[in-house]
Design an enzyme around this catalytic site. Structure first.
Site, mmCIF file in Angstrom:
data_model
loop_
_atom_site.group_PDB
_atom_site.id
_atom_site.type_symbol
_atom_site.label_atom_id
_atom_site.label_comp_id
_atom_site.label_asym_id
_atom_site.label_seq_id
_atom_site.Cartn_x
_atom_site.Cartn_y
_atom_site.Cartn_z
ATOM 1 C CG ASP A 150 29.138 37.182 89.923
ATOM 2 O OD1 ASP A 150 29.596 37.693 88.877
ATOM 3 O OD2 ASP A 150 29.420 36.023 90.270
ATOM 4 C CB SER A 151 27.127 36.099 85.908
ATOM 5 O OG SER A 151 28.390 35.629 86.344
ATOM 6 C CB CYS A 207 29.687 40.126 87.170
ATOM 7 S SG CYS A 207 29.871 39.159 85.676
ATOM 8 C CD GLU A 231 30.111 28.138 87.421
ATOM 9 O OE1 GLU A 231 29.252 27.467 86.837
ATOM 10 O OE2 GLU A 231 29.983 29.340 87.680
ATOM 11 C CB CYS A 274 37.344 36.003 85.950
ATOM 12 S SG CYS A 274 35.959 34.851 86.011
ATOM 13 C CG HIS A 317 34.161 31.629 88.735
ATOM 14 N ND1 HIS A 317 33.293 32.681 88.652
ATOM 15 C CD2 HIS A 317 33.408 30.500 88.744
ATOM 16 C CE1 HIS A 317 32.054 32.213 88.587
ATOM 17 N NE2 HIS A 317 32.096 30.896 88.649
HETATM 18 N N1 DGL Z 1 31.294 36.498 86.988
HETATM 19 C C1 DGL Z 1 31.968 36.351 85.726
HETATM 20 C C2 DGL Z 1 33.128 37.352 85.645
HETATM 21 O O1 DGL Z 1 33.644 37.830 86.646
HETATM 22 C C3 DGL Z 1 32.472 34.933 85.527
HETATM 23 C C4 DGL Z 1 31.380 33.922 85.323
HETATM 24 C C5 DGL Z 1 30.561 34.160 84.069
HETATM 25 O O2 DGL Z 1 31.114 34.052 82.951
HETATM 26 O O3 DGL Z 1 29.388 34.457 84.219
HETATM 27 O O4 DGL Z 1 33.527 37.665 84.556
#
Ligand code: DGL
Length: 272
Positions: A10-11, A73, A158, A190, A192
């Protein structure tokens, strides 16, 4: 080789929510989680950069002895997965696999919708890529997809504001246009947004199906491994998880533990 792991990328730390569900459904395997926190968020970056970062992460995880990688992600799944599967893997790792979160989620939504009107909330990058629309059209051209990018939601989560009134206001703003489109199913596209699930449910009411990705992706992975014994047989089964991050901050540990549901101890790595 029966000593390989499942990689999850993930990012940042949001993918730990999906990891939690994967580990619940498939506890026997060994996992390496990588969050690119030093370069997150990906959601507002260009396709070119998201692809470059994701390819570096994939390369890193394969060198950590991963047999298969899940891109937890949504932004990376939308903007980089196709190119990774079609160009990168055949050239560098023809025997390995990378899977994303978009197709399993689309399949789950199709199985639930009755009126074929589906809403998706996601980052700007995911919405711009039109990946959800593309996959829906492939599987069922009669589906109407209504997407809404929600750039405030990742920062709200966050900064730990997901239970605040600010979160409520932002969510109402983002969700009302979708509710007006008479959607009967909403995808939280997403990593989050799982933390905002209760608030989202309160806004959309009980008649709209709500799809969070964790459980869906975990069940699809289980099914995938059943259908691919040649991969499953090569996986190490000693139930260990390694947590790696490109920037070691308190935030990763605190929010990461919240997403994962129990304390994690991350190690720092460098991606190049
Ligand atoms: N992990 C990203 C997603 O699921 C969200 C956070 C980011 O923008 O890096 O799209």
């Amino acid at each position: 080789m029966t000593n390989q792991c499942v990689g999850i990328f993930d990012s940042g730390f949001g993918g730990l929510d999906i990891t939690k569900e994967i580990v619940k459904v498939l506890p026997e395997y060994n996992y390496v989680y990588l969050g690119d926190t030093a370069r997150a968020p990906y959601g507002s970056r260009s396709q070119e950069l998201i692809y470059k970062f994701t390819a570096q992460a994939v390369d890193f995880l394969f060198k950590q002895n991963c047999r298969l990688i899940i891109l937890a992600c949504n932004t990376a799944s939308s903007e980089a997965l196709r190119k990774i599967q079609q160009e990168y893997l055949p050239k560098y790792y023809p025997e390995k696999k990378v899977l994303g979160v978009i197709i399993p989620t689309v399949e789950a939504a199709i199985s639930l919708t009755k009126n074929n009107r589906i809403g998706v909330i996601a980052t700007q990058g995911t919405v711009n890529s039109r990946a959800f629309e593309r996959e829906f059209k492939k599987l069922n051209p009669n589906i109407s997809v209504f997407q809404k990018s929600c750039p405030l939601l990742v920062p709200i989560v966050e900064t730990g504001e997901h239970n605040s009134e600010i979160a409520n206001i932002a969510l109402k703003n983002y969700l009302n246009p979708l509710i007006k489109q008479d959607i009967d199913t909403l995808i939280l596209g997403c990593t989050h947004y799982g933390l905002l699930k209760d608030k989202i449910r309160a806004i959309i009411g009980k008649n709209i199906n709500l799809i969070t990705e964790g459980r869906v992706v975990a069940e699809k992975l289980k099914d995938y491994l059943k259908r691919h014994p040649e991969i499953e047989n090569e996986l190490l089964k000693t139930s260990k998880i390694k947590f790696l991050t490109t920037d070691l901050t308190d935030k990763f540990q605190i929010l990461g533990s919240k997403f994962f549901g129990k304390p994690i101890i991350p190690e720092k790595v460098i991606l190049e």
